[in-house]
Design a protein around this motif. Sequence first.
Motif, mmCIF file in Angstrom:
data_model
loop_
_atom_site.group_PDB
_atom_site.id
_atom_site.type_symbol
_atom_site.label_atom_id
_atom_site.label_comp_id
_atom_site.label_asym_id
_atom_site.label_seq_id
_atom_site.Cartn_x
_atom_site.Cartn_y
_atom_site.Cartn_z
ATOM 1 N N ALA A 126 0.832 -1.207 0.000
ATOM 2 C CA ALA A 126 0.000 0.000 0.000
ATOM 3 C C ALA A 126 0.868 1.260 0.000
ATOM 4 N N LEU A 127 1.937 1.238 0.801
ATOM 5 C CA LEU A 127 2.827 2.400 0.860
ATOM 6 C C LEU A 127 3.479 2.647 -0.495
ATOM 7 N N ALA A 128 3.873 1.585 -1.184
ATOM 8 C CA ALA A 128 4.462 1.736 -2.520
ATOM 9 C C ALA A 128 3.458 2.377 -3.472
ATOM 10 N N ASN A 129 2.197 1.942 -3.415
ATOM 11 C CA ASN A 129 1.161 2.551 -4.255
ATOM 12 C C ASN A 129 0.993 4.032 -3.937
ATOM 13 N N LEU A 130 0.971 4.346 -2.658
ATOM 14 C CA LEU A 130 0.760 5.736 -2.234
ATOM 15 C C LEU A 130 1.911 6.635 -2.667
ATOM 16 N N LEU A 131 3.137 6.170 -2.470
ATOM 17 C CA LEU A 131 4.301 6.974 -2.861
ATOM 18 C C LEU A 131 4.366 7.142 -4.381
ATOM 19 N N THR A 132 3.966 6.110 -5.112
ATOM 20 C CA THR A 132 3.915 6.209 -6.574
ATOM 21 C C THR A 132 2.899 7.256 -7.003
ATOM 22 N N GLU A 138 -5.971 13.853 1.538
ATOM 23 C CA GLU A 138 -5.908 12.673 2.394
ATOM 24 C C GLU A 138 -4.870 11.688 1.845
ATOM 25 N N VAL A 139 -4.855 11.510 0.538
ATOM 26 C CA VAL A 139 -3.854 10.632 -0.080
ATOM 27 C C VAL A 139 -2.462 11.202 0.120
ATOM 28 N N TYR A 140 -2.327 12.510 -0.093
ATOM 29 C CA TYR A 140 -1.014 13.141 0.067
ATOM 30 C C TYR A 140 -0.510 13.008 1.498
ATOM 31 N N ASP A 141 -1.369 13.320 2.460
ATOM 32 C CA ASP A 141 -0.965 13.237 3.870
ATOM 33 C C ASP A 141 -0.664 11.794 4.274
ATOM 34 N N THR A 142 -1.458 10.855 3.774
ATOM 35 C CA THR A 142 -1.242 9.441 4.073
ATOM 36 C C THR A 142 0.110 8.976 3.545
ATOM 37 N N ALA A 143 0.426 9.379 2.316
ATOM 38 C CA ALA A 143 1.677 8.946 1.689
ATOM 39 C C ALA A 143 2.889 9.571 2.363
ATOM 40 N N THR A 144 2.826 10.865 2.646
ATOM 41 C CA THR A 144 3.996 11.539 3.206
ATOM 42 C C THR A 144 4.236 11.173 4.663
ATOM 43 N N SER A 145 3.201 10.714 5.354
ATOM 44 C CA SER A 145 3.364 10.298 6.746
ATOM 45 C C SER A 145 3.649 8.807 6.869
ATOM 46 N N PHE A 146 3.600 8.080 5.741
ATOM 47 C CA PHE A 146 3.794 6.617 5.728
ATOM 48 C C PHE A 146 2.768 5.918 6.617
ATOM 49 N N GLU A 147 1.518 6.410 6.593
ATOM 50 C CA GLU A 147 0.478 5.886 7.480
ATOM 51 C C GLU A 147 -0.778 5.508 6.700
ATOM 52 N N PRO A 148 -0.799 4.340 6.055
ATOM 53 C CA PRO A 148 -1.967 3.937 5.263
ATOM 54 C C PRO A 148 -3.266 3.894 6.052
ATOM 55 N N SER A 188 -10.726 4.841 -6.018
ATOM 56 C CA SER A 188 -9.324 5.252 -6.056
ATOM 57 C C SER A 188 -8.630 4.944 -4.735
ATOM 58 N N GLY A 189 -9.309 5.243 -3.621
ATOM 59 C CA GLY A 189 -8.720 4.960 -2.316
ATOM 60 C C GLY A 189 -8.515 3.480 -2.091
ATOM 61 N N LEU A 190 -9.497 2.666 -2.434
ATOM 62 C CA LEU A 190 -9.367 1.216 -2.281
ATOM 63 C C LEU A 190 -8.244 0.670 -3.152
ATOM 64 N N LYS A 191 -8.145 1.190 -4.368
ATOM 65 C CA LYS A 191 -7.096 0.719 -5.273
ATOM 66 C C LYS A 191 -5.711 0.992 -4.700
ATOM 67 N N LEU A 192 -5.515 2.154 -4.103
ATOM 68 C CA LEU A 192 -4.230 2.481 -3.494
ATOM 69 C C LEU A 192 -3.889 1.523 -2.354
ATOM 70 N N LEU A 193 -4.903 1.031 -1.665
ATOM 71 C CA LEU A 193 -4.690 0.079 -0.576
ATOM 72 C C LEU A 193 -4.574 -1.354 -1.079
#
Length: 593
Positions: free
Chosen positions: A152-158, A514-524, A573-578
Amino acid sequence: MNVNQLLKQLVLSELEKAVESYLEKNKLSSVKENLKIRIEYSRDEKFGDYSSPFALENKSILNKNPKEIAEAVLAEIENDSFFEFVSFSPPGFINFRIQTKFLNDYVRSVMSQAVVFAETPRKEKILLEFVSANPTGPMNIVSARSAAYGDALANLLTSLGHTVKREFYVNDYGNQVYLLGVAVLLRIFESRGDSIQFQEEDSNDSVIDLVKKRILPKESYRGEYIKDIAMQCIEDKERTKFVLDCVSMEKWDEVINYLSRYAVEYNLSRQKEDLALFGVNFDLFFSERSLHESGDVEKVPTILKKEDVTTIDGKLHFLSTLYGDDKDRVIRREDGRPTYLMADIAYHYNKFQRGFDTLIDIWGPDHYGYIARLKGAVKSFGKADENFQVLIAQQVNLIENKEKVKMSKRLGIFQTMRDLLTYLGKQGRDVGRYFFLMRSSDAPLDFDLDLAKDESDKNPVFYIQYAHARICSIFRELQVPMDLNLLQAGISEEFLKQEERTRLLFWVARLQEEVYDTATSFEPHRLTNYLQSLSKSFTKFYSQKDNRIKDKTGNEKDTLLALVLYTKFALESGLKLLGISAPEKMSKEDSEQ
């Protein structure tokens, strides 16, 4: 889309301009650098969409009471098309409500069937190493949590524009792997009629002496899965002949090393199967053995700073205390053998040599003490602290009937990833991933098996999926294609100003940040919380009789269809990132239209 276009950033920018104006008018610019200016979501939606504790947090610096500060700052905020209102609420909050028209324009600019996420201004090449389960046995539940977290973190950072590679480090070298081969050999003997014993107390016997006596060493592997490896191995007649020939000629090291490699390959292949079932795919499985065979491990003393390495009592030490470790660490033993740390230093040096800007490792809960020494080594060979980050995936407790359980009866000591996926059934991937992600990874997780098996909307992942499927069923029932281009011409802000409609629009608008904050904080887990809230907002919206779209016509119908379609795209989109599916049909949703 630039990060500065995130709603929260736009609100913050307006607040900063107002504070700047307030400071200039009151000749207080000298204190500007000491002020804390931040924006957060309102704790109660009735006060607004966003709030700032600026007046409360800076009362001492500005030497005024929070109400005075807030009112003075509010006077500097321009009354334009951005805010519906700004207000003060005790004990010291400045509140902001975004105008419906602005929200609608904002959502239309960023939302489509291919949602565009906010990109970070500084894009990096990131190597994300996670799972890296020991290949001496099946993957356990903590490895499953690490797999969900890392993927999930890899998806978010991508999604932020980074180039992210997923890597699994295979610990296929050293004494633990040798002992794996010993265990397989003894189980082969057992399958051919020999009686084996288990060493319970220390002795002066070498490992080979114990093998000859058919005694399994204390530190070797005793799980039932070793029997499976042994039986699989001797199904091949040529392999069996090789093993028995080595035994007859007492080529013990040769046969044990051979079986070690065979067992590692067997276990690794099973681990890859489990990961595939969980929807996790790696770009590379990196072999520790390759580092030793290439000579990279022996080069470690030359890549560290000279002053960071010294010999004490015949052992080569890395002076990790210079970097905050609690003691210095041996990297080469008296007999010349490298320690695990020496190999790990070589591995991380290799990662940077491959051109990565940032390394992120996800480790298990028993590796906290290892962080300082390895981060110190990375600094010693010339990389900055921020170039290497370690995240921890904490322990998992499986809970059934409110009691801790072990999943595997056959394997006994293991709670395996495969057992869990099998137990959860056809929805195992989605449910497993969501449950592992819905809590902060650095805190222990109680995995509620009863809730995970519940197929109603009491199950949090199904609650989100039902919301998505319900939206899809609306379009099926009305026989309208899910195409925003067909709807946007009919959107009218006047039909969005009813409270539940505006609230849902705001929750959709939050997706980007929410996606940006989740990715930058490493907190899915922050994204799972958001998806729950978005689904709750949609359910509340759709439970209102006035929002039943099938009863509407004209622009109001198009406006509501667009609103729920925006919601669908945000959920999907959110589910896909997870790494979780967004089904268009579920057993329950059609009956609720």
